[in-house]
Design a protein around this motif. Structure first.
Motif, PDB file in Angstrom:
ATOM      1  N   ILE A   1       0.990  -1.241  -0.036  1.00 51.61           N
ATOM      2  CA  ILE A   1      -0.080  -0.123  -0.103  1.00 51.61           C
ATOM      3  C   ILE A   1       0.838   1.277   0.043  1.00 51.61           C
ATOM      4  CG2 ILE A   1      -0.311   0.092   2.491  1.00 51.61           C
ATOM      5  CD1 ILE A   1      -3.323   0.590   1.928  1.00 51.61           C
ATOM      6  N   SER A   2       0.418   2.408  -0.708  1.00 50.38           N
ATOM      7  CA  SER A   2       1.270   3.441  -0.950  1.00 50.38           C
ATOM      8  C   SER A   2       0.609   4.405  -1.692  1.00 50.38           C
ATOM      9  CB  SER A   2       2.524   3.240  -1.689  1.00 50.38           C
ATOM     10  OG  SER A   2       3.203   4.398  -1.880  1.00 50.38           O
TER      11      SER A   2
ATOM     12  N   SER B   1      -6.810 -17.383 -12.565  1.00 48.34           N
ATOM     13  CA  SER B   1      -6.022 -16.574 -12.024  1.00 48.34           C
ATOM     14  C   SER B   1      -6.539 -15.748 -10.821  1.00 48.34           C
ATOM     15  CB  SER B   1      -5.738 -15.454 -13.066  1.00 48.34           C
ATOM     16  OG  SER B   1      -5.100 -15.955 -14.132  1.00 48.34           O
ATOM     17  N   ILE B   2      -5.612 -15.440  -9.804  1.00 53.18           N
ATOM     18  CA  ILE B   2      -6.393 -14.660  -8.502  1.00 53.18           C
ATOM     19  C   ILE B   2      -6.052 -13.292  -8.939  1.00 53.18           C
ATOM     20  CG2 ILE B   2      -6.060 -14.587  -5.924  1.00 53.18           C
ATOM     21  CD1 ILE B   2      -6.703 -17.495  -7.231  1.00 53.18           C
ATOM     22  N   LEU B   3      -7.203 -12.493  -8.914  1.00 55.10           N
ATOM     23  CA  LEU B   3      -7.221 -11.086  -8.841  1.00 55.10           C
ATOM     24  C   LEU B   3      -7.777 -10.396  -7.761  1.00 55.10           C
ATOM     25  CD1 LEU B   3      -8.769 -11.308 -12.651  1.00 55.10           C
ATOM     26  CD2 LEU B   3      -6.458 -11.081 -12.047  1.00 55.10           C
ATOM     27  N   THR B   4      -8.351  -9.317  -8.104  1.00 53.77           N
ATOM     28  CA  THR B   4      -8.820  -8.545  -6.765  1.00 53.77           C
ATOM     29  C   THR B   4     -10.160  -7.841  -7.400  1.00 53.77           C
ATOM     30  OG1 THR B   4      -8.018  -6.448  -7.060  1.00 53.77           O
ATOM     31  CG2 THR B   4      -6.766  -7.873  -5.684  1.00 53.77           C
ATOM     32  N   THR B   5     -11.012  -7.383  -6.369  1.00 53.75           N
ATOM     33  CA  THR B   5     -12.373  -6.815  -6.953  1.00 53.75           C
ATOM     34  C   THR B   5     -11.927  -5.492  -7.455  1.00 53.75           C
ATOM     35  OG1 THR B   5     -12.645  -6.121  -4.757  1.00 53.75           O
ATOM     36  CG2 THR B   5     -13.966  -8.032  -5.363  1.00 53.75           C
ATOM     37  N   TRP B   6     -10.836  -4.984  -7.210  1.00 50.44           N
ATOM     38  CA  TRP B   6     -10.454  -3.750  -7.699  1.00 50.44           C
ATOM     39  C   TRP B   6     -10.431  -3.558  -9.222  1.00 50.44           C
ATOM     40  CZ3 TRP B   6      -5.357  -4.279  -4.199  1.00 50.44           C
ATOM     41  CH2 TRP B   6      -5.822  -4.176  -3.141  1.00 50.44           C
TER      42      TRP B   6
ATOM     43  N   VAL C   1      -2.500   1.432  -6.688  1.00 51.93           N
ATOM     44  CA  VAL C   1      -2.704   1.674  -7.948  1.00 51.93           C
ATOM     45  C   VAL C   1      -1.879   0.569  -8.972  1.00 51.93           C
ATOM     46  CG1 VAL C   1      -2.172   3.238 -10.153  1.00 51.93           C
ATOM     47  CG2 VAL C   1      -3.531   3.724  -7.817  1.00 51.93           C
ATOM     48  N   PRO C   2      -0.703   0.166  -8.516  1.00 54.86           N
ATOM     49  CA  PRO C   2       0.151  -0.665  -9.649  1.00 54.86           C
ATOM     50  C   PRO C   2      -0.358  -2.161  -9.695  1.00 54.86           C
ATOM     51  CG  PRO C   2       1.659   0.737  -8.198  1.00 54.86           C
ATOM     52  CD  PRO C   2       0.626   0.708  -7.612  1.00 54.86           C
TER      53      PRO C   2
END
Ligand code: HXC
Ligand code: NAP
Length: 298
Positions: free
Chosen positions: A102-103, A146-151, A160-161
């Protein structure tokens, strides 16, 4: 909570799980092995992989092969996948390996961006390509999760990256689902909400990074009032990987207790943190990175 599936469901399969030595990857690899699949796990920390492989093969009596590999390096991925296909060919790939922290985006250097994008965006593509071309050449069925995120649907402020890279893999999933369907290769993805792991707690979750000094945590305000349970993710991974739903391809399935629908499931509320808190989090994350780095063998 227990497995939903009959014993031996995955016998005859061989599943390659990137990042399978820790966290969610290890959970999914263990579930495949418990249902009779042989498993190959890769990551950069040899000793971590070896310990995980020994534990899983001892428990389930299947072959679990650890291969140290940095998926950022295309040639290393080619070697690792060639080794994984040796003997019995790989039948399924789980793209689980990732890097994240996180940044505030304004604090990222190009190297910081690439540290994440090279693993998640490029490394995932290299691994998918190396498996896919083998399945196409040998005219055998293949399966990618593939393991993603809800983002990938609503963005990831302060991550963001990762959000950009995972969104790219979401589109890879949909594109190749169509391009490779005639070759009997299917691709789906899972977008988990918070499932507490060491890697995530040390780099992504402000409340655990800061030892409670920041109250905002991943999963705050989840409509179910809890984090995910590993068995829930294990079950979904098997559903997508096991025989029986061959017509299902190109989909990304959220498993987040409704968090993304209710409150975005991301870090939109972190704008209130100040310079001091961001600096402290950065130092804590770097500490975790250095400890893990000391165990890397590639
Ligand atoms: C800003 C940072 C930083 C931070 C590192 N960098 N941490 N910048 N804030 N907190 C910068 C460094 O300063 C450096 O840039 C650049 O990133 C590379 O740093 P290295 O330490 O050399 O990186 P590297 O060895 O390549 O390690 C990659 C990594 C590391 C991504 C940074 O965290 C890693 O290996 N992670 C693997 C495990 C992991 O991340 N698991 C979490 C997955 S959980 P400069 O310019 O200074 O040289 C997850 C959850 C998602 O994804 C969803 C939850 C719902
Ligand atoms: P984790 O334990 O830190 O898992 C990351 C794994 O990826 C590690 O085993 C790591 O091993 C491996 N890896 C990282 N960079 C690599 C590289 N360059 N080459 C090879 N392997 C590499 O964290 P996790 O929480 O289980 O995350 C697993 C996946 O779930 C990630 O894709 C993450 O984005 C996703 N996810 C997690 C959550 C959650 O709440 N936990 C939520 C949504 C999505 P080495 O360090 O040994 O290389």
């Amino acid at each position: 909570m227990v497995s939903m599936f009959r014993p031996g469901l995955m016998q005859g399969q061989k599943i390659l799980v990137t990042g399978g030595g820790t966290g969610l990857g290890r959970e999914m690899a263990d579930e495949f092995a418990s249902l009779g699949a042989d498993v190959v796990i890769c990551g950069r920390r040899g000793p971590v992989l070896e310990e995980a492989a020994k534990e899983m093969s001892g428990k389930h009596g299947v072959s679990v092969t650890p291969i140290a590999c940095d998926i950022r390096v295309a040639e290393a991925v080619e070697d690792m996948v060639a080794q994984a296909f040796t003997g019995k060919p790989v039948t399924g790939l789980v793209n689980n390996a990732a890097g994240n922290f996180i940044s505030r985006t304004k604090d990222l250097s190009p190297r910081g961006f690439n540290a994440i994008a090279d693993i998640v965006f490029r490394g995932t593509f290299y691994t998918t390509l190396a498996c896919g071309k083998r399945w196409i050449e040998t005219q055998t069925q293949g399966n990618v999760v593939s393991i993603l995120t809800t983002w990938v649907w609503n963005g990831g402020p302060f991550t963001v990256p990762s959000a950009m890279s995972k969104a790219g893999i979401n589109i890879m999933t949909k594109s190749l689902a169509v391009e490779w369907a005639p070759h009997h290769i299917r691709l789906n993805a899972i977008a988990p909400g918070p499932f507490p792991t060491k890697g995530m707690s040390e780099r992504i979750n402000p409340s655990t990074i800061m030892g409670g000094a920041v109250s905002e945590g991943l999963g705050s305000g989840n409509p179910m009032g809890r984090a995910g349970e590993m068995q829930e993710l294990r079950n979904l991974a098997v559903f997508l990987m096991a025989p029986g739903v061959e017509y299902l391809t190109g989909e990304t399935i959220a498993i987040d207790g409704g968090s993304f629908l209710a409150n975005g499931g991301n870090f939109s509320r972190l704008s209130t943190l100040g310079d001091e808190q961001w600096t402290a989090m950065r130092e804590a994350i770097r500490g975790a990175n250095e400890k893990d780095k000391a165990q890397r063998s590639v």
